[in-house]
Design a protein around this motif. Structure first.
Motif, PDB file in Angstrom:
ATOM      1  N   SER A  36      60.151  86.170  68.609  1.00  0.00           N
ATOM      2  CA  SER A  36      61.811  86.304  69.553  1.00  0.00           C
ATOM      3  C   SER A  36      61.923  87.208  69.937  1.00  0.00           C
ATOM      4  O   SER A  36      62.745  87.979  70.787  1.00  0.00           O
ATOM      5  N   GLY A  37      61.375  88.360  70.077  1.00  0.00           N
ATOM      6  CA  GLY A  37      61.460  89.230  71.125  1.00  0.00           C
ATOM      7  C   GLY A  37      60.903  89.193  72.809  1.00  0.00           C
ATOM      8  O   GLY A  37      60.901  87.598  72.726  1.00  0.00           O
ATOM      9  N   PRO A  38      61.237  89.729  73.752  1.00  0.00           N
ATOM     10  CA  PRO A  38      61.154  89.608  74.313  1.00  0.00           C
ATOM     11  C   PRO A  38      60.148  89.518  75.361  1.00  0.00           C
ATOM     12  O   PRO A  38      58.927  90.033  74.924  1.00  0.00           O
ATOM     13  N   ALA A  39      59.701  88.494  76.074  1.00  0.00           N
ATOM     14  CA  ALA A  39      59.088  87.794  76.717  1.00  0.00           C
ATOM     15  C   ALA A  39      57.845  89.085  78.186  1.00  0.00           C
ATOM     16  O   ALA A  39      59.067  89.023  78.614  1.00  0.00           O
ATOM     17  N   GLU A  40      57.221  89.468  77.956  1.00  0.00           N
ATOM     18  CA  GLU A  40      56.196  90.663  79.088  1.00  0.00           C
ATOM     19  C   GLU A  40      56.759  89.703  79.744  1.00  0.00           C
ATOM     20  O   GLU A  40      55.390  88.855  80.116  1.00  0.00           O
ATOM     21  N   VAL A  41      56.419  89.894  81.180  1.00  0.00           N
ATOM     22  CA  VAL A  41      56.015  89.736  82.413  1.00  0.00           C
ATOM     23  C   VAL A  41      55.844  90.580  83.692  1.00  0.00           C
ATOM     24  O   VAL A  41      56.066  91.493  82.812  1.00  0.00           O
ATOM     25  N   ASP A  42      54.959  90.353  84.708  1.00  0.00           N
ATOM     26  CA  ASP A  42      54.826  91.011  85.539  1.00  0.00           C
ATOM     27  C   ASP A  42      55.642  90.100  86.861  1.00  0.00           C
ATOM     28  O   ASP A  42      55.470  89.704  86.575  1.00  0.00           O
ATOM     29  N   VAL A  43      56.554  91.163  87.929  1.00  0.00           N
ATOM     30  CA  VAL A  43      57.181  91.407  89.099  1.00  0.00           C
ATOM     31  C   VAL A  43      56.797  91.382  90.453  1.00  0.00           C
ATOM     32  O   VAL A  43      56.253  92.646  89.966  1.00  0.00           O
ATOM     33  N   ILE A  44      57.043  90.821  91.630  1.00  0.00           N
ATOM     34  CA  ILE A  44      56.887  91.504  92.244  1.00  0.00           C
ATOM     35  C   ILE A  44      58.322  91.583  92.958  1.00  0.00           C
ATOM     36  O   ILE A  44      59.258  90.934  92.515  1.00  0.00           O
ATOM     37  N   ILE A  45      58.841  92.673  93.787  1.00  0.00           N
ATOM     38  CA  ILE A  45      60.262  92.746  95.130  1.00  0.00           C
ATOM     39  C   ILE A  45      60.433  91.639  96.449  1.00  0.00           C
ATOM     40  O   ILE A  45      59.437  92.040  96.802  1.00  0.00           O
ATOM     41  N   ALA A  46      61.192  90.805  95.959  1.00  0.00           N
ATOM     42  CA  ALA A  46      61.203  89.781  97.385  1.00  0.00           C
ATOM     43  C   ALA A  46      61.592  90.154  97.848  1.00  0.00           C
ATOM     44  O   ALA A  46      62.725  91.396  97.981  1.00  0.00           O
ATOM     45  N   ALA A  47      60.593  90.632  99.373  1.00  0.00           N
ATOM     46  CA  ALA A  47      60.997  91.225 100.603  1.00  0.00           C
ATOM     47  C   ALA A  47      60.498  90.768 101.953  1.00  0.00           C
ATOM     48  O   ALA A  47      59.778  90.278 101.755  1.00  0.00           O
ATOM     49  N   SER A  48      61.264  90.688 103.173  1.00  0.00           N
ATOM     50  CA  SER A  48      61.131  90.335 104.117  1.00  0.00           C
ATOM     51  C   SER A  48      59.561  90.758 104.866  1.00  0.00           C
ATOM     52  O   SER A  48      59.767  91.889 105.302  1.00  0.00           O
ATOM     53  N   GLN A  49      58.656  90.185 105.661  1.00  0.00           N
ATOM     54  CA  GLN A  49      57.528  90.362 106.001  1.00  0.00           C
ATOM     55  C   GLN A  49      57.013  89.335 107.263  1.00  0.00           C
ATOM     56  O   GLN A  49      57.637  88.352 106.926  1.00  0.00           O
ATOM     57  N   SER A  50      56.498  90.100 107.741  1.00  0.00           N
ATOM     58  CA  SER A  50      55.783  89.756 108.898  1.00  0.00           C
ATOM     59  C   SER A  50      54.955  88.811 108.926  1.00  0.00           C
ATOM     60  O   SER A  50      54.033  88.995 108.207  1.00  0.00           O
ATOM     61  N   ILE A  51      54.849  87.376 109.133  1.00  0.00           N
ATOM     62  CA  ILE A  51      53.647  86.668 108.760  1.00  0.00           C
ATOM     63  C   ILE A  51      53.641  85.591 110.138  1.00  0.00           C
ATOM     64  O   ILE A  51      54.519  85.540 111.084  1.00  0.00           O
ATOM     65  N   SER A  52      52.541  85.614 110.349  1.00  0.00           N
ATOM     66  CA  SER A  52      51.809  84.416 111.391  1.00  0.00           C
ATOM     67  C   SER A  52      51.693  83.441 111.614  1.00  0.00           C
ATOM     68  O   SER A  52      51.344  82.964 110.252  1.00  0.00           O
ATOM     69  N   ASN A  53      52.665  82.259 111.978  1.00  0.00           N
ATOM     70  CA  ASN A  53      52.748  80.450 111.254  1.00  0.00           C
ATOM     71  C   ASN A  53      51.471  80.133 111.803  1.00  0.00           C
ATOM     72  O   ASN A  53      51.465  79.746 112.988  1.00  0.00           O
ATOM     73  N   ILE A  54      50.307  79.694 111.735  1.00  0.00           N
ATOM     74  CA  ILE A  54      48.953  78.943 111.882  1.00  0.00           C
ATOM     75  C   ILE A  54      48.448  78.200 111.444  1.00  0.00           C
ATOM     76  O   ILE A  54      48.784  77.960 110.054  1.00  0.00           O
ATOM     77  N   VAL A  55      49.071  77.082 111.811  1.00  0.00           N
ATOM     78  CA  VAL A  55      49.203  75.552 111.301  1.00  0.00           C
ATOM     79  C   VAL A  55      47.388  74.835 111.625  1.00  0.00           C
ATOM     80  O   VAL A  55      47.355  75.281 111.910  1.00  0.00           O
ATOM     81  N   GLU A  56      47.305  74.547 110.326  1.00  0.00           N
ATOM     82  CA  GLU A  56      45.294  74.329 109.669  1.00  0.00           C
ATOM     83  C   GLU A  56      45.757  73.084 109.396  1.00  0.00           C
ATOM     84  O   GLU A  56      46.460  72.113 109.415  1.00  0.00           O
ATOM     85  N   ALA A  57      44.542  71.956 110.523  1.00  0.00           N
ATOM     86  CA  ALA A  57      44.773  70.781 110.040  1.00  0.00           C
ATOM     87  C   ALA A  57      43.277  70.206 110.676  1.00  0.00           C
ATOM     88  O   ALA A  57      42.196  71.388 110.229  1.00  0.00           O
ATOM     89  N   ASN A  58      42.548  69.211 109.938  1.00  0.00           N
ATOM     90  CA  ASN A  58      41.240  68.934 110.510  1.00  0.00           C
ATOM     91  C   ASN A  58      41.224  67.372 111.210  1.00  0.00           C
ATOM     92  O   ASN A  58      41.630  66.828 111.453  1.00  0.00           O
ATOM     93  N   GLY A  59      40.201  68.018 111.956  1.00  0.00           N
ATOM     94  CA  GLY A  59      39.542  67.314 112.627  1.00  0.00           C
ATOM     95  C   GLY A  59      38.094  66.545 112.977  1.00  0.00           C
ATOM     96  O   GLY A  59      37.286  67.299 112.085  1.00  0.00           O
ATOM     97  N   THR A  60      37.883  65.651 114.282  1.00  0.00           N
ATOM     98  CA  THR A  60      36.642  65.038 113.985  1.00  0.00           C
ATOM     99  C   THR A  60      35.740  65.100 115.285  1.00  0.00           C
ATOM    100  O   THR A  60      37.163  65.501 116.045  1.00  0.00           O
ATOM    101  N   VAL A  61      34.696  65.654 115.493  1.00  0.00           N
ATOM    102  CA  VAL A  61      33.889  65.921 116.705  1.00  0.00           C
ATOM    103  C   VAL A  61      33.869  64.466 117.288  1.00  0.00           C
ATOM    104  O   VAL A  61      33.138  62.911 116.734  1.00  0.00           O
ATOM    105  N   VAL A  62      34.273  63.685 118.545  1.00  0.00           N
ATOM    106  CA  VAL A  62      33.805  62.927 119.084  1.00  0.00           C
ATOM    107  C   VAL A  62      33.525  62.538 120.731  1.00  0.00           C
ATOM    108  O   VAL A  62      33.431  63.964 121.097  1.00  0.00           O
ATOM    109  N   ALA A  63      32.365  62.481 121.331  1.00  0.00           N
ATOM    110  CA  ALA A  63      31.562  62.070 121.842  1.00  0.00           C
ATOM    111  C   ALA A  63      32.572  61.342 122.964  1.00  0.00           C
ATOM    112  O   ALA A  63      33.792  60.856 122.705  1.00  0.00           O
TER     113      ALA A  63
END
Length: 361
Positions: A40-67
């Motif tokens: 019944s005691g409090p559960a122990e947790v770890d947290v992070i503080i939400a904050a806006s940060q810079s990210i680079s929006n790189i889209v990853e896709a699967n490709g096939t080599v074609v002659a």
């Protein structure tokens, strides 16, 4: 005179057993009480503080080599191979004869038609002279002329069939492995060999339709053929399929590789820069609780667990963007999520940074 001691011994045994049962029962109740207090005691947790940060929006896709060009060399007619020239793995020029099929019957048909044509031409010449002096009627001349033209058409038809018995390289390229042997009886279902043009390598890949705006003709994408390679290759977008695939809602894109010679059919990773750097709230992917309809995160507010519905955006290797449901400054539970209950008290064991929480997972 011996009954009294036996009764006394039996009475002592029963009394001792009862005392032991009561004592064990008390210990079990005490242990259970401690467990209840502990649970019944409090559960122990770890947290992070939400904050806006810079990210680079790189889209990853699967490709096939074609002659650049690829063809399966198949015969157009049925017959026996009388000539086979497949230089496996070597370069051949356009028009090189790869194989021939037995055409003796067709050659005989042409020879017969030529004899008949020769006689028909002489007959037409005689009829033409007679027609000029009114020695015969026009209809007889027309019949002879039509018969002569029919023999010419037969010769052209048989010559076309003879041309189909010769398999030539449709373009200059590298010949693949030979699939048949000399003397084999082949049809249009048999593959003699393949030929590929490797002077220009293409990369085909698909991306979700909502990224249509980032694909531009002439744009550049990064290609990684091998994960162990340090440097990436570059490819230029040359064509975009105008219709979205109905089954997957994906858009097919074709690029031309600027450098490098990967083997056709190889799997590659394609990276497209979707936009410039932007600000976003990122959380570890595995701290999100999937639901039938929603995605949830656990926030700590006033010492209690608060489950909130969130919406996600772009993804990275271990993190995901939160577009709705979390504000900067919120305490997001990253470890101990399974022990938290709605509105139940929690104890914050430590406050981690985003990179620390990913490293410890």
């Amino acid at each position: 005179m011996y009954l009294l001691p036996k009764k006394l011994h039996f009475f002592c045994f029963v009394t001792f057993s009862a005392i032991m049962v009561v004592a064990c029962g008390d210990k079990k109740q005490e242990a259970a009480s401690k467990d209840r207090q502990k649970s019944s005691g409090p559960a122990e947790v770890d947290v992070i503080i939400a904050a806006s940060q810079s990210i680079s929006n790189i889209v990853e896709a699967n490709g096939t080599v074609v002659a650049n060009e690829y063809v399966e060399l198949r015969p157009e007619v049925t017959g026996r191979l009388i000539y086979l020239n497949v230089p496996e793995g070597k370069f051949v020029n356009k028009g090189t004869v790869i194989a021939r099929i037995n055409d003796a019957d067709l050659q005989a048909q042409i020879a017969k038609s030529k004899v008949q044509l020769d006689l028909a031409e002489k007959t037409v010449d005689r009829y033409k002279q007679l027609l000029a002096v009114n020695g015969m009627n026009q209809s007889d001349y027309d019949v002879a002329l039509n018969q002569m033209n029919g023999y010419k058409a037969d010769i052209a038809y048989y010559q076309a069939l003879i041309d189909k018995t010769v398999i030539k390289a449709p373009f200059s390229g590298i010949v693949g492995l030979r699939q048949v042997s000399p003397g084999a009886y082949v049809s249009s279902t048999n593959i003699i060999a393949t030929i590929q043009q490797l002077d220009k390598i293409k990369i085909d890949f698909t991306i979700p339709e909502n990224y249509n705006s980032i694909i531009k003709m002439g744009g550049t994408v990064r290609i990684k053929v091998d994960e162990n390679e340090q440097s990436d290759l570059k490819a230029t977008i040359i064509a975009i399929e105008p219709q979205v695939t109905a089954a997957t809602r994906n858009l097919k894109v074709r690029t031309v590789l600027q450098n490098g010679k990967p083997n056709p059919g190889a799997f590659v990773k394609v990276f497209i820069n979707a936009s410039t750097e932007k600000k976003a709230i990122m959380v570890p992917t595995n701290c999100i609780i999937p639901d039938d309809k929603n995605k949830q995160l656990v926030l700590v507010k006033n010492g209690h667990a608060n489950f909130v519905n969130v919406e996600t955006g772009d993804r990275e290797a271990s993190n995901v963007e939160i577009t709705k449901g979390v504000n900067p400054g919120d305490s997001v539970v990253v470890t101990g999520v399974l022990f938290a209950r709605p509105k139940s008290p929690v104890h914050i064991r430590s406050v981690k940074k985003l990179d620390q929480s990913v490293a410890t997972q």
